[in-house]
Design a protein around this motif. Structure first.
Motif, PDB file in Angstrom:
ATOM      1  N   ALA A   1      11.700  10.966  35.796  1.00  0.00           N
ATOM      2  CA  ALA A   1      12.404  10.253  36.525  1.00  0.00           C
ATOM      3  C   ALA A   1      12.610   8.839  35.918  1.00  0.00           C
ATOM      4  N   LEU A   2      12.323   8.842  34.496  1.00  0.00           N
ATOM      5  CA  LEU A   2      12.593   7.357  33.687  1.00  0.00           C
ATOM      6  C   LEU A   2      14.215   6.717  33.972  1.00  0.00           C
ATOM      7  N   PRO A   3      15.353   7.862  33.971  1.00  0.00           N
ATOM      8  CA  PRO A   3      16.616   7.279  33.978  1.00  0.00           C
ATOM      9  C   PRO A   3      16.790   6.416  35.333  1.00  0.00           C
ATOM     10  N   SER A   4      16.439   7.123  36.654  1.00  0.00           N
ATOM     11  CA  SER A   4      16.216   6.507  37.931  1.00  0.00           C
ATOM     12  C   SER A   4      15.494   5.086  37.891  1.00  0.00           C
ATOM     13  N   ILE A   5      14.318   5.176  37.176  1.00  0.00           N
ATOM     14  CA  ILE A   5      13.348   3.999  37.145  1.00  0.00           C
ATOM     15  C   ILE A   5      14.053   2.854  36.482  1.00  0.00           C
ATOM     16  N   VAL A   6      14.543   3.204  35.308  1.00  0.00           N
ATOM     17  CA  VAL A   6      15.332   2.312  34.615  1.00  0.00           C
ATOM     18  C   VAL A   6      16.406   1.380  35.359  1.00  0.00           C
ATOM     19  N   THR A   7      17.369   2.134  35.769  1.00  0.00           N
ATOM     20  CA  THR A   7      18.352   1.813  36.501  1.00  0.00           C
ATOM     21  C   THR A   7      18.060   1.090  37.581  1.00  0.00           C
ATOM     22  N   GLY A   8      16.920   1.564  38.452  1.00  0.00           N
ATOM     23  CA  GLY A   8      16.505   1.048  39.655  1.00  0.00           C
ATOM     24  C   GLY A   8      16.034  -0.320  39.347  1.00  0.00           C
ATOM     25  N   ILE A   9      15.209  -0.463  38.290  1.00  0.00           N
ATOM     26  CA  ILE A   9      14.661  -1.833  37.820  1.00  0.00           C
ATOM     27  C   ILE A   9      15.997  -2.873  37.622  1.00  0.00           C
ATOM     28  N   ALA A  10      16.962  -2.356  36.642  1.00  0.00           N
ATOM     29  CA  ALA A  10      18.182  -3.339  36.553  1.00  0.00           C
ATOM     30  C   ALA A  10      18.829  -3.638  37.799  1.00  0.00           C
ATOM     31  N   ALA A  11      18.851  -2.642  39.016  1.00  0.00           N
ATOM     32  CA  ALA A  11      19.657  -3.051  40.030  1.00  0.00           C
ATOM     33  C   ALA A  11      18.651  -3.886  40.900  1.00  0.00           C
ATOM     34  N   THR A  12      17.093  -3.736  40.852  1.00  0.00           N
ATOM     35  CA  THR A  12      16.210  -4.746  41.509  1.00  0.00           C
ATOM     36  C   THR A  12      16.489  -6.072  40.870  1.00  0.00           C
TER      37      THR A  12
ATOM     38  N   ILE B   1      18.839  -7.496  39.248  1.00  0.00           N
ATOM     39  CA  ILE B   1      20.108  -8.165  39.999  1.00  0.00           C
ATOM     40  C   ILE B   1      20.052  -8.703  41.290  1.00  0.00           C
ATOM     41  N   THR B   2      19.188  -8.056  42.118  1.00  0.00           N
ATOM     42  CA  THR B   2      19.288  -8.271  43.380  1.00  0.00           C
ATOM     43  C   THR B   2      18.184  -9.698  43.628  1.00  0.00           C
ATOM     44  N   ILE B   3      17.003  -9.396  42.626  1.00  0.00           N
ATOM     45  CA  ILE B   3      16.293 -10.700  42.630  1.00  0.00           C
ATOM     46  C   ILE B   3      17.147 -12.075  41.995  1.00  0.00           C
ATOM     47  N   ASP B   4      17.782 -11.859  40.878  1.00  0.00           N
ATOM     48  CA  ASP B   4      18.637 -12.956  40.453  1.00  0.00           C
ATOM     49  C   ASP B   4      19.691 -13.599  41.507  1.00  0.00           C
ATOM     50  N   LEU B   5      20.217 -12.517  42.240  1.00  0.00           N
ATOM     51  CA  LEU B   5      21.139 -13.196  43.361  1.00  0.00           C
ATOM     52  C   LEU B   5      20.391 -13.828  44.391  1.00  0.00           C
ATOM     53  N   GLY B   6      19.179 -13.594  44.886  1.00  0.00           N
ATOM     54  CA  GLY B   6      18.102 -14.129  45.554  1.00  0.00           C
ATOM     55  C   GLY B   6      17.912 -15.327  45.048  1.00  0.00           C
ATOM     56  N   ASN B   7      17.532 -15.491  43.883  1.00  0.00           N
ATOM     57  CA  ASN B   7      17.381 -17.021  43.013  1.00  0.00           C
ATOM     58  C   ASN B   7      18.465 -17.756  43.118  1.00  0.00           C
TER      59      ASN B   7
END
Length: 373
Positions: A152-163, A165-171
């Motif tokens: 599941a690492l590919p999904s986890i890595v890309t998921g972390i990247a997407a998360t 980005i979301t946190i960055d936009l929130g900040n």
């Protein structure tokens, strides 16, 4: 060869006189799961409810909000909510890996033993199996989950990247009051979505390949976590699509159980769970028998031992005939027992074999004629 209708018929046969114990066992599992989710839910309410109330109050304090202000406030709330969700998710995962999943192996042991003994296994057998073999069950499950994590690492890595980005936009929304979405943001989010969809097919494939591992450890917790995963992959080779079909065959019952869940307080779902668990125990029995005949594994490796003839001779009127028919490869035969996996309980084999077990006693499965679809 195994067919869905035969497995289901055998499941119903073996649940005669033991359904109530199986139901009680799954009710215990459901109660423990509910308690864990309830405690985590209370924790989440204390941590997230204030954020939700603050978000609602901020909206109510504004009589007029333009689209940008609503988006900014939404990202502020979502970024905070995401942080709490990750923490609570980790807590739930730890409890699942350390407690629920190892115990589920002992639950599977009850359903497998239920198809191989005349008297319904006691509820205490499950807890004895879990307590006596916890370390081996935990390590076996942890090894499987480690490989699932790797797949599941590919999904986890890309998921972390997407998360991130979301946190960055929130900040950005918190600090500047505005959100700047760049091409890089859109590209990463798009790639993350595509990778997750593709990776999902590989994850499903591995889940199916590792499906028999808990049953192997239920038979013999000392089998070894590496060996059990390798054997599971051998057992499930060319059986994955057929297993998917078996699972899909319960969709109708699943919909009915879900519709009745509110009326029965969820009991309908647990009742169906007994039927499904016993059916998949029958599936394991059929695949295990074929694997033993193919030479993939010996019954002794799975915890079975030969009974002395005097131990069971009196239980069978046609002892000599049964002895001649026995190929000594099927754990259902009267000269095999698995006291190890059942915590040493002494039980006689089934006095009346089911349809598929009769066929297994009378005929050796020819690997060349075995339907592996």
């Amino acid at each position: 060869m195994w067919q869905n209708k035969t497995l289901k018929k055998d499941a119903k046969f073996h649940l005669r006189g033991s359904f109530s114990i199986g139901l009680l066992l799954l009710l215990v599992v459901a109660a423990v799961t509910f308690l864990i989710n309830f405690l985590v839910g209370i924790l989440s309410r204390f941590s997230i409810s204030d954020e939700i109330l603050q978000f609602i109050n901020e909206i109510n304090n504004y009589q007029y909000l333009d689209d940008e202000e609503i988006i900014v406030m939404g990202f502020v709330f979502f970024s905070k909510f995401l942080r709490y969700s990750i923490i609570l998710g980790v807590i739930t995962l730890i409890l699942d890996i350390f407690l629920l999943q190892p115990f589920d192996i002992s639950v599977k042991n009850w359903f497998v033993r239920n198809r191989e003994v005349a008297n319904a296994p006691g509820l205490d057998m499950t807890f004895k199996h879990f307590g006596a073999n916890y370390k081996d069950l935990f390590l076996g499950n942890l090894w499987k989950q480690l490989w699932m994590f790797i797949w599941a690492l590919p999904s986890i890595v890309t998921g972390i990247a997407a998360t991130l980005i979301t946190i960055d936009l929130g900040n950005q929304a918190i600090n500047n009051g505005v959100i700047v979405i760049t091409v890089l943001h859109v590209s990463i989010l798009s790639v993350a979505t595509i990778v997750s969809v593709i990776n999902a097919f590989f994850i499903i494939n591995r889940k199916l390949a590792y499906l028999m591992q808990p049953y192997i450890l239920a038979d013999n917790p000392k089998f070894g976590y590496r060996k059990s995963l390798k054997l599971s992959k051998k057992m499930m080779k060319n059986n994955k699509w057929h297993t998917i079909g078996l699972g899909l065959s319960f969709i109708g019952w699943g919909i009915l159980a879900a519709l009745l869940a509110r009326i029965t307080l969820g009991l309908s779902v647990v009742v169906l769970g007994v039927y499904i668990n016993q059916t998949f125990a029958e599936l394991y029995g059929a695949i295990r028998y074929t694997s033993v005949n193919r030479g993939d594994v010996a019954l002794e490796e799975l915890g079975f031992v030969k009974q002395d003839a005097d131990d069971y001779k009196d239980s069978y009127s046609n002892f000599e005939e049964n002895k001649k028919q026995s190929q000594n490869l099927n754990p259902y035969d009267p000269d095999w027992k698995n006291p190890y996996a059942s915590s040493g309980s002494e039980r006689a084999p089934q006095a009346e074999p089911s349809e598929s077990d009769r066929q297994q006693l009378d005929n050796d499965i020819d690997n060349s004629n075995y339907d592996e679809n």
